[in-house]
Design an enzyme around this catalytic site. Structure first.
Site, PDB file in Angstrom:
ATOM      1  N   ARG A  90       0.819  -1.203   0.000  1.00  0.00           N
ATOM      2  CA  ARG A  90       0.000   0.000   0.000  1.00  0.00           C
ATOM      3  C   ARG A  90       0.857   1.259   0.000  1.00  0.00           C
ATOM      4  O   ARG A  90       0.323   2.368   0.026  1.00  0.00           O
ATOM      5  CB  ARG A  90      -0.875  -0.017   1.247  1.00  0.00           C
ATOM      6  CG  ARG A  90      -2.296   0.457   1.007  1.00  0.00           C
ATOM      7  CD  ARG A  90      -3.047   0.217   2.295  1.00  0.00           C
ATOM      8  NE  ARG A  90      -4.399   0.637   2.263  1.00  0.00           N
ATOM      9  CZ  ARG A  90      -5.440  -0.198   2.074  1.00  0.00           C
ATOM     10  NH1 ARG A  90      -5.242  -1.473   1.835  1.00  0.00           N
ATOM     11  NH2 ARG A  90      -6.650   0.282   2.136  1.00  0.00           N
ATOM     12  N   ARG A 162     -19.273  -0.744   7.697  1.00  0.00           N
ATOM     13  CA  ARG A 162     -17.930  -0.755   8.275  1.00  0.00           C
ATOM     14  C   ARG A 162     -17.670   0.556   9.001  1.00  0.00           C
ATOM     15  O   ARG A 162     -18.088   1.616   8.554  1.00  0.00           O
ATOM     16  CB  ARG A 162     -16.895  -0.928   7.159  1.00  0.00           C
ATOM     17  CG  ARG A 162     -16.361  -2.334   7.088  1.00  0.00           C
ATOM     18  CD  ARG A 162     -15.520  -2.547   5.871  1.00  0.00           C
ATOM     19  NE  ARG A 162     -14.390  -1.622   5.779  1.00  0.00           N
ATOM     20  CZ  ARG A 162     -13.453  -1.723   4.850  1.00  0.00           C
ATOM     21  NH1 ARG A 162     -13.513  -2.676   3.959  1.00  0.00           N
ATOM     22  NH2 ARG A 162     -12.454  -0.863   4.808  1.00  0.00           N
TER      23      ARG A 162
HETATM   24  P1  ADP Z   1     -10.195  -0.226   1.639  1.00  0.00           P
HETATM   25  O1  ADP Z   1      -9.382  -0.691   0.460  1.00  0.00           O
HETATM   26  O2  ADP Z   1     -11.647  -0.242   1.369  1.00  0.00           O
HETATM   27  O3  ADP Z   1      -9.729   1.030   2.275  1.00  0.00           O
HETATM   28  P2  ADP Z   1      -9.107  -2.389   3.295  1.00  0.00           P
HETATM   29  O4  ADP Z   1     -10.033  -3.414   3.838  1.00  0.00           O
HETATM   30  O5  ADP Z   1      -8.143  -2.790   2.248  1.00  0.00           O
HETATM   31  O6  ADP Z   1     -10.084  -1.254   2.804  1.00  0.00           O
HETATM   32  O7  ADP Z   1      -8.280  -1.702   4.486  1.00  0.00           O
HETATM   33  C1  ADP Z   1      -8.911  -1.184   5.617  1.00  0.00           C
HETATM   34  C2  ADP Z   1      -7.888  -0.528   6.527  1.00  0.00           C
HETATM   35  O8  ADP Z   1      -6.928  -1.509   6.946  1.00  0.00           O
HETATM   36  C3  ADP Z   1      -7.048   0.583   5.901  1.00  0.00           C
HETATM   37  O9  ADP Z   1      -7.702   1.824   5.921  1.00  0.00           O
HETATM   38  C4  ADP Z   1      -5.800   0.543   6.779  1.00  0.00           C
HETATM   39  O10 ADP Z   1      -6.032   1.158   8.020  1.00  0.00           O
HETATM   40  C5  ADP Z   1      -5.627  -0.948   7.040  1.00  0.00           C
HETATM   41  N1  ADP Z   1      -4.726  -1.577   6.041  1.00  0.00           N
HETATM   42  C6  ADP Z   1      -5.082  -2.518   5.128  1.00  0.00           C
HETATM   43  N2  ADP Z   1      -4.019  -2.891   4.384  1.00  0.00           N
HETATM   44  C7  ADP Z   1      -2.963  -2.161   4.831  1.00  0.00           C
HETATM   45  C8  ADP Z   1      -1.592  -2.058   4.451  1.00  0.00           C
HETATM   46  N3  ADP Z   1      -1.065  -2.791   3.452  1.00  0.00           N
HETATM   47  N4  ADP Z   1      -0.810  -1.184   5.132  1.00  0.00           N
HETATM   48  C9  ADP Z   1      -1.305  -0.432   6.124  1.00  0.00           C
HETATM   49  N5  ADP Z   1      -2.580  -0.464   6.523  1.00  0.00           N
HETATM   50  C10 ADP Z   1      -3.416  -1.327   5.895  1.00  0.00           C
END
Ligand code: ADP
Ligand code: ZN
Length: 218
Positions: A90, A162
């Site tokens: 990310r 959510r």
């Molecule tokens: P979306 O893509 O809808 O924002 P996700 O389910 O992928 O939702 O992620 C939800 C939350 O989980 C993010 O807003 C972050 O706080 C955390 N998160 C998920 N993946 C990562 C990552 N690779 N690095 C840091 N935080 C993460």
């Protein structure tokens, strides 16, 4: 076939939906960092307790926690036949950490798919998104509401919003996406792995696209 794919896109682009249609056709696993983190939050693990604060605020969970979590996950048996990464990497630091993990296992990526969607469409989608708290099935109050109020059609579980799907937090998550994640587009363009797919082409547009360019993971 052992495809190894990364899905990139803003929150609400439909990464989870596209991943679901890909794993229906290919014997690979879907690894969603968001889902793993939410499981940890539910189970009350140490990781979950730390992650929860960041997630509810729409901020990224610290890299070292995510990288350790993914190192473990990618080492598991079921990941050896291929995977779709949804939500990881990310940011550039996470991508830099992923590369040596894959090298050590002598694995290479087949494709990075960018799901393209406008910020306004993201806000509209996420604001209407609801999710089953038991099986994870995704609904939308505008385009795909559960037939019976708040009850999942697949499992009878409770359909909820959510914690991070409210407008102020959605805007913040979009800012984080543009600042932290969008640089990965150029990052993977440089290695020739990046493919752009419109996010409004249906739930299997990424699958169809990958098949059309002959990504088979061989
Ligand atoms: P979306 O893509 O809808 O924002 P996700 O389910 O992928 O939702 O992620 C939800 C939350 O989980 C993010 O807003 C972050 O706080 C955390 N998160 C998920 N993946 C990562 C990552 N690779 N690095 C840091 N935080 C993460
Ligand atoms: Zn359900």
């Amino acid at each position: 076939m052992a495809m190894r794919i990364i899905l990139i896109g803003p929150p609400g682009a439909g990464k989870g939906t596209q991943a679901a249609s890909i794993i229906e056709k290919h014997p690979i696993i879907h690894i969603s960092t968001g889902d793993i983190l939410r499981e940890n939050v539910r189970a009350g693990t140490e990781l979950g307790q730390t992650a929860k604060r960041f997630m509810n605020a729409g901020q990224l969970v610290p890299d070292h926690l995510i990288i350790a979590m993914m190192r473990d996950r990618l080492a598991e048996d079921d990941a050896q036949n291929g995977f779709i990464l949804d939500g990881f990497p990310r940011n550039v630091q996470q991508a830099d950490a992923l590369a040596p993990l894959l090298d050590d296992m002598s694995l290479r990526l087949d494709a990075v798919v960018l799901l393209e969607i406008s910020d306004e469409a993201v806000v509209r989608r996420l604001e209407g998104r609801r999710v089953c708290s038991s099986c994870g099935m995704i609904y939308n109050v505008y385009s795909h509401p559960p037939k019976a109020d708040d009850t999942c059609e697949a499992c009878g579980g409770q359909v909820v919003r959510r914690a991070d799907d409210q407008e102020s937090v959605i805007r913040g998550r979009l800012d984080v996406y543009h600042k932290e994640t969008a640089p990965l587009v150029e990052y993977y363009e440089r290695s020739g792995l990046l493919h752009r797919v419109p996010a409004d082409g249906g739930p299997d547009s990424a699958l169809k696209y990958l098949e059309s360019i002959g990504v088979s993971g061989k």
